[in-house]
Design a protein around this motif. Structure first.
Motif, short mmCIF file in Angstrom:
data_model
loop_
_atom_site.label_atom_id
_atom_site.label_comp_id
_atom_site.label_asym_id
_atom_site.label_seq_id
_atom_site.Cartn_x
_atom_site.Cartn_y
_atom_site.Cartn_z
N LYS A 93 4.78 0.71 -7.61
CA LYS A 93 5.22 -0.08 -6.46
C LYS A 93 5.91 0.85 -5.48
O LYS A 93 6.81 1.60 -5.86
N ASP B 205 10.00 -0.53 -0.54
CA ASP B 205 9.84 -1.22 0.74
C ASP B 205 11.00 -0.86 1.65
O ASP B 205 12.15 -1.22 1.39
N TYR C 44 -4.51 -5.30 5.69
CA TYR C 44 -3.78 -4.73 4.54
C TYR C 44 -4.50 -3.49 4.04
O TYR C 44 -5.64 -3.55 3.62
N SER D 20 -3.55 -0.44 1.46
CA SER D 20 -2.56 0.10 0.52
C SER D 20 -2.95 1.52 0.16
O SER D 20 -4.11 1.92 0.25
N GLU D 21 -1.94 2.29 -0.26
CA GLU D 21 -2.20 3.67 -0.64
C GLU D 21 -3.14 3.77 -1.82
O GLU D 21 -3.75 4.79 -2.05
N ASN E 141 6.77 -12.29 2.07
CA ASN E 141 6.63 -10.87 1.73
C ASN E 141 6.57 -10.62 0.24
O ASN E 141 6.16 -9.54 -0.20
N SER F 255 3.74 -3.55 -1.76
CA SER F 255 3.11 -2.27 -1.46
C SER F 255 2.87 -1.51 -2.77
O SER F 255 3.82 -1.12 -3.44
N ARG G 172 0.45 1.48 -5.04
CA ARG G 172 -0.36 2.69 -4.91
C ARG G 172 -0.72 3.20 -6.30
O ARG G 172 -0.08 2.84 -7.29
N ASN H 241 -5.12 -6.83 -2.18
CA ASN H 241 -5.43 -6.81 -0.75
C ASN H 241 -6.34 -7.98 -0.37
O ASN H 241 -6.14 -8.64 0.65
#
Length: 487
Positions: A48, A51, A65, A67-68, A294, A299, A301, A344
């Motif tokens: 994660k 943020d 959206y 994301s990494e 949210n 977020s 990765r 996503n």
């Protein structure tokens, strides 16, 4: 004799990623948070991202959206060639899904305490009852439901006592033990065979010279059907009393409990009912802006550390241990990438759906008046978004939105339509709202019949049949006119 033949079949199978997406879509915010934490614990290749933005900033519907973790996992060598250069694929194939995988559920809390059964057993064993009769009394207590009622026939209990307990008795004996022992226990009303007996047992425990208590007992004992059907005139004539006397008796009856076992802990499962909205809807300058909570937009990765570990195995292609370790790491990396892609897709699906709902129900979100809810079915939203109806159904399932007029359940925005006298399509919710208002304003001494309600709604421009009025009234949990009558 064996025969060979060709058959052409058309079938459809969902990929594991599609199944995962469908499960994620139908989770509400609390379930999604718990599912996300579980995945982070199980897959060390998933991380994660901290943020840095403010918690008040919500992702808007027009945001994409990325994301990494959604980029491809690159290394300086061909991972697949390294892993599978000398082994057939079936020996290393693995599935991340098992046949007994279950949908994630909210964790529940088990609360324990003294049950009604235990409480009654304590009392009956301390009473002056014969040992043989005690067995029958205990068996009767064991047959009470959680509300304290004995729903079974006495004859069936007599038969069960003979076959399962080896106790041979008669219906008269069991009835005597029920009425003289079990029904004398606390709480008053326990062991009743129906509602009338339950209320009567409670009123008889009230040792009082109050005329209202005495009248209440007589009504329950002799005029219960008239009471249940609210035939008050019949009761007034029967006992030659005025309305004030009857009101006093009805007040006494209203204080009695129809479910005397409801105050006991019964080792039941209680579920956390806290509601966290999945969407935030704001109204600015007469514009409705839908956003995603949210907590639904984490977020994530793919772990850089795991990528580097996988790359190091390129220096030793012959070691079996290294190959097994590389296979494990690659599976975790792939699972992490699939999960991020699914998150996503979930976010985009939720946002496109709420945007379509806001477009169809703009007037309602601006005014907050339920009469402005337009007729809307799942197909209307599916036509705007391009998603399948089943997908829309999963999105709105158990989802809530925080609006300027309070938190609303999304499913409450969906309704069928009817055409009014002006030829306009109106929501059935609007009609139910007018129906509720009419009943709220009626004279409770002479409540409106369904035929009268038909006339009232017709004056408002809604030409509805009486059976439709009855259906809507039942959906609103409103009883018939006779049962709405009050003194």
């Amino acid at each position: 004799m064996l025969k060979q033949n060709l058959q052409l079949k058309l079938g459809q199978k969902l990929a594991p990623q599609q199944i995962q997406l469908m499960k994620l879509i139908q989770l509400h915010t609390l379930e999604f948070e718990e599912e996300l934490e579980r995945e982070l614990e199980e897959n060390p290749a998933l991380e994660k991202v901290a943020d840095e933005s403010s918690e008040e900033e919500y992702p808007k519907a027009d945001e994409e959206y990325e994301s990494e973790g959604s980029e491809s996992i690159e290394t300086d060598f061909d991972v697949d060639e390294y892993l599978y250069d000398d082994e057939p694929s079936y020996k290393t194939a693995s599935s991340n899904y098992s046949a007994d995988d279950e949908e994630f559920d909210n964790q529940s809390l088990l609360t324990e305490g003294q049950t009604l059964y235990d409480y009654l057993l304590e009392q009956i064993r301390l009473s002056s009852i014969d040992e043989d009769d005690l067995k029958i009394a205990e068996y009767l207590i064991g047959n009470l439901d959680t509300d304290g009622y004995l729903r079974r026939e006495i004859k069936s209990i007599v038969d069960d006592l003979a076959f399962s307990q080896g106790v041979y008795t008669t219906q008269e004996k069991v009835t005597d033990i029920l009425e003289n022992y079990v029904q004398k226990l606390d709480p008053p009303g326990v062991g009743a065979r129906d509602l009338r007996e339950c209320l009567l047992l409670q009123i008889e425990k009230k040792v009082s010279s109050d005329s209202a208590v005495i009248l209440a007992g007589n009504i329950l004992r002799n005029q219960f059907d008239a009471l249940a059907n609210k035939h008050y005139n019949k009761i007034l004539q029967k006992y030659d009393i005025d309305e004030e006397d009857l009101k006093g008796a009805l007040d006494e009856i209203s204080r009695l409990s129809p479910k005397v076992g409801g105050n006991f802990d019964t080792q039941t499962i209680t579920i956390n009912q806290e509601i966290i909205p999945d969407f935030v809807i704001q109204v600015k300058d007469n514009q409705v802006i839908p956003t995603l909570n949210n907590k639904n937009a984490p977020s994530l990765r793919v772990s850089d550390e795991y990528k580097e570990i996988l790359t190091t195995y390129s220096h030793d292609k012959k070691s079996a241990e290294h190959k097994q370790a590389a296979l494990f790491i690659k599976q975790k990396l792939d699972a992490a990438k699939w999960y991020i892609d699914a998150i996503n897709q979930r976010q985009n699906t939720l946002l496109q759906t709420i945007t379509a709902i806001v477009k169809l129900q703009k007037d309602y979100f601006i005014t907050g008046d339920e009469k402005n809810i337009r007729p809307m079915i799942l197909k209307d939203v599916a036509d705007i978004t391009g998603f399948d109806i089943s997908t829309i159904s999963r999105v709105v399932k158990s989802k809530y939105a925080d609006t300027p007029n309070g938190i609303i359940y999304l499913k409450n925005l969906f309704s069928d339509s009817l055409t009014n006298d002006d030829g306009e399509e109106v929501s059935t919710k609007e009609i139910k709202q007018h129906l509720q208002e009419a009943i709220d304003k009626e004279n409770k001494r002479k409540p409106y019949t369904d035929d009268a309600l038909v006339g009232i709604l017709k004056e408002k421009g809604y030409n509805i049949a009486r059976r439709t009025i009855a259906k809507y009234r039942e959906q609103l949990n409103i009883p018939v006119a006779r049962l709405r009558k009050e003194l």
